[in-house]
Design an enzyme around this catalytic site. Sequence first.
Site, PDB file in Angstrom:
ATOM      1  N   SER A 199       0.843  -1.194   0.000  1.00  0.00           N
ATOM      2  CA  SER A 199       0.000   0.000   0.000  1.00  0.00           C
ATOM      3  C   SER A 199       0.881   1.248   0.000  1.00  0.00           C
ATOM      4  O   SER A 199       1.719   1.413  -0.880  1.00  0.00           O
ATOM      5  CB  SER A 199      -0.964  -0.036   1.185  1.00  0.00           C
ATOM      6  OG  SER A 199      -1.961   0.955   1.054  1.00  0.00           O
ATOM      7  N   GLU A 331      -8.935  -5.014  -4.600  1.00  0.00           N
ATOM      8  CA  GLU A 331      -8.379  -3.895  -3.822  1.00  0.00           C
ATOM      9  C   GLU A 331      -9.469  -2.896  -3.430  1.00  0.00           C
ATOM     10  O   GLU A 331      -9.486  -2.352  -2.325  1.00  0.00           O
ATOM     11  CB  GLU A 331      -7.324  -3.163  -4.646  1.00  0.00           C
ATOM     12  CG  GLU A 331      -6.162  -4.004  -5.147  1.00  0.00           C
ATOM     13  CD  GLU A 331      -4.989  -4.032  -4.199  1.00  0.00           C
ATOM     14  OE1 GLU A 331      -5.121  -3.526  -3.070  1.00  0.00           O
ATOM     15  OE2 GLU A 331      -3.938  -4.574  -4.589  1.00  0.00           O
ATOM     16  N   HIS A 446      -7.736  -5.400  -0.517  1.00  0.00           N
ATOM     17  CA  HIS A 446      -6.484  -4.689  -0.243  1.00  0.00           C
ATOM     18  C   HIS A 446      -5.888  -5.182   1.076  1.00  0.00           C
ATOM     19  O   HIS A 446      -6.595  -5.328   2.062  1.00  0.00           O
ATOM     20  CB  HIS A 446      -6.805  -3.192  -0.146  1.00  0.00           C
ATOM     21  CG  HIS A 446      -5.623  -2.294  -0.015  1.00  0.00           C
ATOM     22  ND1 HIS A 446      -4.708  -2.112  -1.015  1.00  0.00           N
ATOM     23  CD2 HIS A 446      -5.216  -1.508   1.026  1.00  0.00           C
ATOM     24  CE1 HIS A 446      -3.782  -1.246  -0.620  1.00  0.00           C
ATOM     25  NE2 HIS A 446      -4.067  -0.865   0.611  1.00  0.00           N
TER      26      HIS A 446
END
Length: 546
Positions: A199, A331, A446
């Site tokens: 991330s 995600e 995610h």
Amino acid sequence: MKFGKRIVLFNLFVMNLVDQPAPEVEIEQGVLSGKISPDGSFYEYLGIPYATTNSSTRFKAPLPPPSWKGVFKAIDEVDLCPQNSVFGIIGTEDCLKINVYVPVYGKRPLPVMVYVHGGAFILGSGGKLLYAPDYLIKHDVIVITFNYRLGALGFLCLGTKDAPGNAGLKDQIAALRWVRKNVAAFGGDPDNITIFGQSAGGTSVSLLLASEATTGLYKRAIVQSGSSLSSWALNRQPKWVASLIVKELGHDTNDPEEIYEILSKTSFKDLVRTKPARPLDKYLDTQLLHLPCVEKYIPGVEPAITDLPINLLTNKPKTNVSVMYGTTSKEGLFVISKDDDKTVKERDEKYIFASDLEFPSEKQAEIEDNKVRQFYFGDERMSMKNILNISDMFTHLYFEVPSILESEILMENSNMPVYNYYFNYAGGRNFLKYITGFKHESGACHADELLYIFRGNLWPFPIRNKDQQMINWMTKLWTNFAKNGDPTPPHDSQELPVRWSPSKKEDVKFLHIEDELTMGRTPNPSAYRLWKDLYNKYRKKYVDIY
């Protein structure tokens, strides 16, 4: 005899309650002592200061680390860097600490893996709550995690000597320099360092790839669910963002010197507590404000990022670094997790792309917006009824396509191997999908790959056999890459059921990580072509912010 057995059992019980000392290590700063992990398989050296920062050096690159006399007890995880939490403001300003985990056994010198944590550049730490290293350590690598400054403390960017920008990135660079200088003392190989992150941490790794300041500090990189080419990777209006911060504090000014005077005298708790909202505009930008920036040239100040990453990666690529890129299949579930009718309606009133695109006319922007709308929603408007279509759009726009485009740039400009993966496994450790309320959706949200790489204290549930198999596969792939640049070397053919082939120019190959490991083509090819065409035609390749 019975009494003797009781004494032995009692001693074993006490030993599990008391930290057992690890061997002392001498580095340039002084002598360290650590502790042995509860299972006895690795040494832990926690909370070592790798640099210093305080209110007098706020917004600047960090200062050198302190030295000490005697033995520094590196046995406790320390405070996080200042950030908001459910308990209020937590952390301390002098937070630049690093954790080193060393296998008890394993042939020295050991490969080194340095992890950059995520958290949208405003949250997180290198602590064991999420990043306990047990799974990786079993493969005979040294694992290192660390803290870096967050929010305005880490990413205020005024283009002045007092606040040049990217203090958080410069912390990361300082940590890498510390590792390069000191890891041999722990039994690590300073010439075999892999950086990896997820991330905002993955985007940080991508930015470090683009930065000239990191040349020679690492050999390989793993970029998970991030890219410096993402629309949310950079602050393109840093002085405007800074003016929003001081306005929230009761001041109305756009002057960088005045802004610095205000924020340098604001307590770090008040600074972290300040949450200005980005005024709504016509582009689908995120609400993230505290992001890395392109720095202005300032004599005597070493910059981290000197141009847009796409220009740096294209014109000055690191030709001696091999890279692994990948994303998860869903995600966007994380992005839509707090949506409702109001937020979806607000999104529907904007263009379905971000402000890192620039069009020759408003009419052309509307034409391209209609193409994207038709692709994701047909003739419908955005609504909670098609919220999963919105999730797919964010998956592609914010994560999947930028990652692929970046890997293509590296393949075009470097001869080093590039590997691509697509994580689509739905198991019992897909923690963020559970937390965000989408546990019944297929695929991976995610961050869902993280707990198949790190043990993490966040998720203390029993591990199912299938999940253990995924942990074994993921950690083997990651550590093989860190050891020799090949995730599936020939001698591991029995442990890993597939040969992961690197991508090539005009031929991006993906390892699809699901219930089985298989090689395949680019996921979601129609979406990839849609966004690639848009960015090829309209991407901004200049920055004019000062």
